[in-house]
Design a protein around this motif. Structure first.
Motif, short mmCIF file in Angstrom:
data_model
loop_
_atom_site.label_atom_id
_atom_site.label_comp_id
_atom_site.label_asym_id
_atom_site.label_seq_id
_atom_site.Cartn_x
_atom_site.Cartn_y
_atom_site.Cartn_z
N ARG A 215 0.83 -1.22 0.00
CA ARG A 215 0.00 0.00 0.00
C ARG A 215 0.86 1.26 0.00
O ARG A 215 1.91 1.29 0.63
CB ARG A 215 -0.87 0.04 1.26
N ASN A 216 0.39 2.29 -0.71
CA ASN A 216 1.02 3.61 -0.68
C ASN A 216 2.52 3.54 -0.93
O ASN A 216 3.33 4.12 -0.21
CB ASN A 216 0.75 4.31 0.67
N TYR A 217 2.89 2.81 -1.97
CA TYR A 217 4.31 2.66 -2.33
C TYR A 217 4.58 3.64 -3.48
O TYR A 217 3.85 3.67 -4.46
CB TYR A 217 4.57 1.22 -2.77
N ASN A 218 5.63 4.45 -3.35
CA ASN A 218 5.93 5.47 -4.35
C ASN A 218 7.20 5.08 -5.11
O ASN A 218 8.27 4.99 -4.52
CB ASN A 218 6.13 6.83 -3.67
N LEU A 219 7.05 4.87 -6.41
CA LEU A 219 8.13 4.32 -7.23
C LEU A 219 8.37 5.22 -8.43
O LEU A 219 7.42 5.74 -9.02
CB LEU A 219 7.70 2.93 -7.71
N ILE A 220 9.64 5.42 -8.79
CA ILE A 220 9.94 6.16 -10.03
C ILE A 220 10.88 5.33 -10.88
O ILE A 220 11.74 4.61 -10.36
CB ILE A 220 10.55 7.55 -9.72
N ASP A 269 -5.52 0.27 -6.98
CA ASP A 269 -4.38 -0.08 -6.11
C ASP A 269 -3.12 0.64 -6.55
O ASP A 269 -2.23 0.90 -5.75
CB ASP A 269 -4.12 -1.60 -6.17
N CYS A 270 -3.02 0.90 -7.85
CA CYS A 270 -1.79 1.49 -8.38
C CYS A 270 -2.17 2.50 -9.46
O CYS A 270 -2.86 2.14 -10.42
CB CYS A 270 -0.91 0.38 -8.94
N VAL A 271 -1.72 3.72 -9.29
CA VAL A 271 -1.94 4.75 -10.31
C VAL A 271 -0.58 5.10 -10.89
O VAL A 271 0.31 5.56 -10.16
CB VAL A 271 -2.60 6.02 -9.71
N ALA A 272 -0.39 4.84 -12.19
CA ALA A 272 0.91 5.08 -12.82
C ALA A 272 0.80 6.26 -13.78
O ALA A 272 -0.17 6.38 -14.52
CB ALA A 272 1.37 3.82 -13.56
N PHE A 273 1.81 7.11 -13.75
CA PHE A 273 1.86 8.30 -14.62
C PHE A 273 2.85 8.03 -15.74
O PHE A 273 4.05 7.90 -15.49
CB PHE A 273 2.31 9.52 -13.82
N ASN A 297 1.47 11.18 3.79
CA ASN A 297 0.51 10.89 4.86
C ASN A 297 -0.65 9.98 4.46
O ASN A 297 -1.54 9.73 5.27
CB ASN A 297 -0.08 12.21 5.41
N LYS A 298 -0.69 9.56 3.19
CA LYS A 298 -1.75 8.67 2.69
C LYS A 298 -3.13 9.33 2.77
O LYS A 298 -4.15 8.65 2.85
CB LYS A 298 -1.80 7.34 3.45
N SER A 299 -3.16 10.66 2.80
CA SER A 299 -4.46 11.34 2.93
C SER A 299 -4.52 12.60 2.07
O SER A 299 -3.49 13.13 1.65
CB SER A 299 -4.71 11.70 4.39
N PHE A 300 -5.74 13.06 1.81
CA PHE A 300 -5.96 14.31 1.06
C PHE A 300 -7.26 14.91 1.57
O PHE A 300 -8.06 14.25 2.24
CB PHE A 300 -6.02 14.03 -0.45
N SER A 301 -7.49 16.18 1.26
CA SER A 301 -8.66 16.87 1.82
C SER A 301 -9.78 17.03 0.80
O SER A 301 -9.53 17.22 -0.38
CB SER A 301 -8.25 18.26 2.32
N ARG A 302 -11.00 16.95 1.32
CA ARG A 302 -12.17 17.31 0.52
C ARG A 302 -12.93 18.34 1.35
O ARG A 302 -13.64 17.99 2.29
CB ARG A 302 -13.04 16.08 0.27
N GLY A 303 -12.73 19.61 1.01
CA GLY A 303 -13.32 20.66 1.84
C GLY A 303 -12.75 20.57 3.25
O GLY A 303 -11.54 20.62 3.45
N VAL A 304 -13.62 20.38 4.23
CA VAL A 304 -13.16 20.30 5.62
C VAL A 304 -12.81 18.87 6.02
O VAL A 304 -12.22 18.63 7.06
CB VAL A 304 -14.24 20.84 6.59
N ALA A 309 -6.46 7.10 1.42
CA ALA A 309 -6.52 6.15 0.30
C ALA A 309 -5.25 5.30 0.31
O ALA A 309 -4.28 5.63 0.99
CB ALA A 309 -6.66 6.88 -1.02
N GLU A 310 -5.28 4.21 -0.43
CA GLU A 310 -4.17 3.24 -0.37
C GLU A 310 -3.42 3.10 -1.69
O GLU A 310 -2.52 2.28 -1.81
CB GLU A 310 -4.73 1.86 0.00
N ALA A 311 -3.80 3.88 -2.70
CA ALA A 311 -3.19 3.69 -4.02
C ALA A 311 -1.69 3.99 -3.98
O ALA A 311 -1.26 4.99 -3.40
CB ALA A 311 -3.87 4.60 -5.04
N SER A 312 -0.91 3.11 -4.61
CA SER A 312 0.52 3.37 -4.80
C SER A 312 0.68 4.29 -6.00
O SER A 312 -0.15 4.27 -6.92
CB SER A 312 1.25 2.06 -5.06
N MET A 313 1.74 5.07 -6.00
CA MET A 313 2.02 6.01 -7.09
C MET A 313 3.27 5.58 -7.84
O MET A 313 4.31 5.33 -7.21
CB MET A 313 2.27 7.41 -6.53
#
Length: 689
Positions: A215-220, A269-273, A297-304, A309-313
């Motif tokens: 989860r939440n693995y960041n790879l380049i 699970d995985c979002v690749a750019f 932080n594995k998080s983002f804001s929607r308004g307040v 989320a768990e997607a790896s980048m």
């Protein structure tokens, strides 16, 4: 079938498929591999040849009949109207029509939209709402006078992915394979022939799978074009999505504040750019800021509200320059758009795959052996996201105390991912654990070393780990070994990466380090080379040790196959380059005769002999009849013995028939196998001291 393929079929019956079948059935259907393998898994998951042939015909028939080609969409729509009901294979996405309070499906290739879908289906398959899913669907057509309603009715919908699997069975079957066999099975599952890759290159391919099981693995991965960087993320798993780096927006990726709709990170699970590199690309600063927060932080804001989320980048992009050029003038992130060329963003990356070490994909690299049906492996990897294997080295090793928390996280996540992929059952030896730990450290060190060039506030970190004996073991990156003078150089203050000029001919540095081609002082030494290291040639390795010799003996039992003979011919070239034109040198080879192609072997040696005689080299050979020679070494009559643990077979597979690749023509552009060489001073004529 070879022994491994038989073993695969024995322990995973019905879950593996012959990998060359995908090409056979694909034809001109533009569908991901997992869709084709899903069908092959239904009809061809066997080693029985007649069943496979029947299965291929069935799959071809299903595709011909039910897969919707865009240019034949009109004919398929007509079929549905005439028959009243018809099965199609298409990519389906769903939207909520809030004016009518209904869900409506859109069929990508078929070109129809506003098809009613019931809430139950959407709840069961939420990914239909983001990015779309490949499905097998039954469509009906019922014309109505009501202008507000669509004539298309969706009667059944089944996403193309495995519905169930036995994880315990998978783990039990894994125990029947050695580590090397298992790695080869996984490499075949990705679609490659493991014989074309060294161990390090196989591990590099497998790192690409970590975002699916961690989860939440960041790879380049940055490297030259054509190395298959994006293939895994578009073709391999129904749980990953590949999007163009230029098309990313905050609403698409995270959340649409006006509608409250969650973006891709909430469903995949995985979002690749793809195409992530390119300095001129326009990037939204707000997107970078949200990504930084999400990656840390594995998080983002929607308004307040704050959402997790768990997607790896995954970020993949092409480099324009060679590694030594980037290290000399800038850094290994120099191709990124300015907004992403930000130390706080880059510090959140857990692993940097050195794309320049990955071979450009060639036809012979594809596998015709057996591998997992990819959606089966995708489901297994997905189920392992719930496990954490990051502490499995702690019984044997500990990370140095000056490695920061963020560095530690990157190392632990990579290690955990590799352990899940290779040792889901546990059972790794201390040596195997150490190899994966070193590899995980190297990938994070590559990130950190570049950060220290980009931002002077980052302090120097010693990437070492401790064994149970308390000894600190340092880890280096391969490019640090190859180009030490550039790797450890800080970029001059005020030098702007934007002003990088294209490399001028002849301006690229000559490989440095222990092999710099300066007339050296000859001395006894032991050198160790890593897999994929470049910049080596017979000239720089031992040319100077052959200079001045009148007689040279080479003992190597493996000068049999064509590529081995070619290596030996290149050794003779090195002898010729280092001898005076008015001198003659005798070269004697001791090897073994090939069991099947002995005549061809002799014929090739005769050709070498004729050719060598014309340039002042007297080449002779003999076959060792005892079959007991294992040593591989070169002995000169002027006092040197060069012991090679791999003999002359130090280079990895390269395209020998392509005269227009530099790897074919110049040894220093070929990646090496891992090997060691020892230079020993002996008495003249090999009598010893």
């Amino acid at each position: 079938m070879n022994e491994l393929d038989q073993k695969i079929n024995t322990h995973f019956p019905g879950l593996v498929v012959r990998k060359d079948l995908v090409k056979t059935v694909k034809g001109n259907a533009i569908v991901p591999s997992y869709v084709l393998e899903y069908l092959l898994g239904q009809y061809c998951a066997t080693s029985d040849e007649p069943t496979i042939q029947t299965g291929i015909e069935t799959v071809k028939e299903i595709l011909a009949k039910h897969y919707v080609h865009r240019n034949e969409a009109g004919l398929v729509r007509s079929n549905i109207k005439e028959k009243g009901r018809y099965k199609v294979i298409d990519k389906i996405s769903v939207d909520l029509n809030d004016k009518k309070d209904v869900y409506e499906a859109q069929f990508s290739n078929l070109g129809i939209k506003e098809v009613l879908v019931d809430s139950g289906t959407v709840k069961k398959h939420p990914k239909l709402l983001v990015g779309g899913v490949w499905c097998i669907a039954d469509l009906e057509y019922e014309f109505t006078e009501d202008k507000g309603s669509s004539p298309w009715i969706l009667s059944t919908l089944k996403p193309i992915q495995l519905s169930h699997f036995d994880f315990e069975g998978y783990v039990e079957a894994r125990k029947q394979f050695t580590t090397d066999e298992w790695i080869d099975l996984l490499v075949q599952s990705i679609g490659f022939n493991p014989e074309m890759f060294g161990k390090r290159s196989k591990l590099t391919q497998l790192v690409r799978l970590i975002p699916f099981c961690e989860r939440n693995y960041n790879l380049i991965e940055l490297g030259p074009k054509g190395t298959g960087k994006s293939h895994i993320y578009s073709e391999f798993s129904p749980h990953g999505i590949l999007i163009s780096g230029g098309e990313v927006t905050v609403p698409k990726l995270f959340v649409n504040n006006s509608s409250g709709k969650i973006g891709l990170v909430g469903y995949w699970d995985c979002v690749a750019f793809d195409e992530f590199a390119g300095k001129q690309k326009r990037v939204d600063k707000a997107l970078v800021d949200i990504m930084k927060n999400y990656m840390a932080n594995k998080s983002f804001s929607r308004g307040v509200e704050t959402l997790g989320a768990e997607a790896s980048m995954v970020f993949v992009g092409n480099t324009q320059h060679t590694v030594p050029y980037m290290l000399k003038h800038s850094d290994l992130f120099c191709e990124l758009p300015d907004k992403f060329y930000d130390s706080a963003f880059l510090d959140r990356i857990h692993f940097y795959i050195p794309g320049w070490e990955v071979d450009i994909i060639r036809g012979e690299m594809f596998s015709s052996g057996y591998g997992f049906v990819v959606d089966y492996l995708a489901e297994i990897l997905r189920s392992m996201r719930n496990h954490d294997y990051s502490d499995r080295y702690k019984e044997h090793f500990s990370l140095s105390s000056d490695i920061s928390t963020r560095d530690r996280d990157g190392i632990n996540k990579t290690f955990s991912g590799l352990m899940k992929i290779l040792f889901p059952h546990g059972g790794a030896t201390e040596e195997e654990i150490e190899e994966l730990l070193r590899f995980a450290i190297e990938g994070r060190k590559r990130v950190k070393d570049q950060l220290m060039r980009i931002d002077s506030t980052y302090g120097n970190v010693r990437f070492t780990y401790l064994g149970t004996d308390g000894q600190a073991k340092p880890v280096t990156t391969l490019e640090e070994e190859e180009y030490p003078s550039y790797y450890n150089k800080a970029i001059a203050e005020g030098e702007d990466r934007e002003t990088l000029e294209p490399a001028q001919p002849g301006s690229l540095p000559v490989p440095s380090g222990p092999l710099a081609p300066v007339e050296p002082v000859l001395k006894e030494k032991h050198l160790i080379f890593q897999e994929n290291q470049k910049g080596l040639s017979f000239d720089t390795l031992f040319g100077f040790y052959l200079k001045g010799a009148a007689a040279i003996t080479v003992t190597d039992p493996y000068i049999r196959l064509f590529y081995q003979m070619r290596n030996f011919m290149e050794f003779l070239e090195t002898v010729v380059k280092h001898k005076a034109s008015d001198e003659e040198v005798s070269v004697h080879l001791v090897t073994t005769e090939d069991d099947f192609k002995g005549e061809q072997q002799k014929e090739n040696f005769e050709k070498m002999k004729e050719s060598a005689r014309a340039v002042g080299v007297n080449f002779t050979w003999k076959f060792d009849g005892t079959g007991t020679i294992h040593a591989r070494h070169i002995v000169t009559d002027h006092g040197w013995k060069i012991s090679l643990d791999r003999g002359l077979d130090i280079f990895q597979h390269y395209e020998m028939n392509d005269s227009f690749t530099f790897a074919n023509r110049l040894q220093q552009y070929r990646p090496c196998k891992a090997f060691e060489v020892t230079f020993i001073k002996i008495g003249e004529y090999g009598n010893g001291h």
